[in-house]
Design a protein around this motif. Sequence first.
Motif, PDB file in Angstrom:
ATOM      1  N   LEU A 254       0.348   7.263 -17.472  1.00  0.00           N
ATOM      2  CA  LEU A 254       0.722   7.133 -15.955  1.00  0.00           C
ATOM      3  C   LEU A 254       0.748   5.571 -15.474  1.00  0.00           C
ATOM      4  N   TRP A 255      -0.272   4.844 -16.242  1.00  0.00           N
ATOM      5  CA  TRP A 255      -0.177   3.367 -15.786  1.00  0.00           C
ATOM      6  C   TRP A 255       1.028   2.711 -16.118  1.00  0.00           C
ATOM      7  N   GLN A 256       1.541   2.961 -17.232  1.00  0.00           N
ATOM      8  CA  GLN A 256       2.925   2.326 -17.651  1.00  0.00           C
ATOM      9  C   GLN A 256       3.883   2.842 -16.568  1.00  0.00           C
ATOM     10  N   GLN A 257       4.061   4.076 -16.268  1.00  0.00           N
ATOM     11  CA  GLN A 257       5.077   4.764 -15.421  1.00  0.00           C
ATOM     12  C   GLN A 257       4.826   3.795 -13.836  1.00  0.00           C
ATOM     13  N   PHE A 258       3.647   3.623 -13.575  1.00  0.00           N
ATOM     14  CA  PHE A 258       3.278   2.952 -12.186  1.00  0.00           C
ATOM     15  C   PHE A 258       3.893   1.395 -12.399  1.00  0.00           C
ATOM     16  N   THR A 259       3.625   0.796 -13.287  1.00  0.00           N
ATOM     17  CA  THR A 259       3.932  -0.524 -13.598  1.00  0.00           C
ATOM     18  C   THR A 259       5.592  -0.714 -13.478  1.00  0.00           C
ATOM     19  N   GLU A 260       6.050   0.413 -14.176  1.00  0.00           N
ATOM     20  CA  GLU A 260       7.754  -0.054 -14.380  1.00  0.00           C
ATOM     21  C   GLU A 260       8.183   0.443 -12.834  1.00  0.00           C
ATOM     22  N   TYR A 261       7.621   1.482 -12.310  1.00  0.00           N
ATOM     23  CA  TYR A 261       8.002   1.948 -10.808  1.00  0.00           C
ATOM     24  C   TYR A 261       7.844   0.724  -9.853  1.00  0.00           C
ATOM     25  N   CYS A 262       6.690   0.141  -9.981  1.00  0.00           N
ATOM     26  CA  CYS A 262       6.697  -1.133  -8.856  1.00  0.00           C
ATOM     27  C   CYS A 262       7.491  -2.128  -9.292  1.00  0.00           C
TER      28      CYS A 262
ATOM     29  N   ALA B  11       0.747  -1.241  -0.074  1.00  0.00           N
ATOM     30  CA  ALA B  11      -0.106  -0.079  -0.033  1.00  0.00           C
ATOM     31  C   ALA B  11       0.856   1.277   0.034  1.00  0.00           C
ATOM     32  N   VAL B  12       1.897   1.473   0.806  1.00  0.00           N
ATOM     33  CA  VAL B  12       2.766   2.391   0.757  1.00  0.00           C
ATOM     34  C   VAL B  12       3.453   2.440  -0.634  1.00  0.00           C
ATOM     35  N   LEU B  13       3.889   1.485  -1.283  1.00  0.00           N
ATOM     36  CA  LEU B  13       4.454   1.540  -2.581  1.00  0.00           C
ATOM     37  C   LEU B  13       3.511   2.190  -3.264  1.00  0.00           C
ATOM     38  N   VAL B  14       2.238   1.897  -3.533  1.00  0.00           N
ATOM     39  CA  VAL B  14       1.221   2.408  -4.256  1.00  0.00           C
ATOM     40  C   VAL B  14       0.894   4.016  -3.996  1.00  0.00           C
TER      41      VAL B  14
END
Length: 355
Positions: free
Chosen positions: A95-103, A51-54
Amino acid sequence: MTAEATPSLVEKTDGPAEAGPSVHGPRARTRTAYLRYVAGKVGGAAVSLLAVLVTSFFLFRLIPGDPVKYMTGGRQVSAEQLAAYRREFGLDLPLWQQFTEYCGKALTGDLGTSYQFNAPVIDKITEALPNTLLLTGTAFVLYTALGVFLGTRAAWRHGRLGDRLNTGLALTLYSIPSFWLGLLLIIVFSVGIGPIPGLFPTGGMESGGEEGFAYVLDVAHHLILPVITLVAVEYGQTLLVTRSALLDEMGSDYLTTARAKGLRDDLVRRRHAVPNAMLPTVTLIFVNLGRTVAGVILVETVFSWPGLGGLFYQALSVPDLPLVQGLFFIFAAAVIVMNTLADLIYPLLDPRVGR
């Protein structure tokens, strides 16, 4: 001796063997319950970290400011150059792609590259972490020891003048903003006011040019005012929690029994009352221990201390999204891990927990 003369022996020999201690006895049940308790706490910690990561990804994208324009240093650049910067740091992606790469990268320990330092985030964190641990770790040891000692004495002598003075001072200092107290100490003891000369540096961690033992003394000299600020603000919370927990224990029957057996009040307090009253204090100690990694952002900023708190403040001003996200995750993870460790230690202090 004949078999007829010893029927009981024959029966025991020929009959079924006696069963040993049951594997499903109280000890096995206790162990199973503890393992379930541990699994639940570790699983909860893992969910919290996720949850913190998100949260760290989406929260700081609400901060106003364009990191790409900061990277240009205020120079006039063309739209093509700005677009090239965005492609370089992946800011042109959805944004969704940035998020998946970040995770995906974060799960492998890669927290990205800092915009303003052009260096891996994990390297900047590793560089500043020892400075934060030196400051907040020193303060943590001092305010924990002071808070527990004064809290136990205040509870044992509750209602007396010393208890009222201790509690009143703790409440007063605990309510003072740390940055305000830090600024006040700088004005009085660094700049100097009236007959009080400036005795301490206004900020930083070292004066520079010192080596060996002289360097250690120089760092200690810079350390005094920020440590005093943290101890003054934080010890009151430990004192109040310890005092409250010990007051709850003082009316217990086992303390009356211990006194009836002739034990001195000092022994009753040290051997019986304090250990049984330490559970809330242990919780607070572990929470504060987690905060030593995060440091105290305002205190580090006021005293220009080169730790994680000051680095976080720098990153927010850009905003340097990878650095802010990485620091936020490290801060939260430290608190979550310390809380989980406290939960796992509880059954060792009180066997009723975890059953």
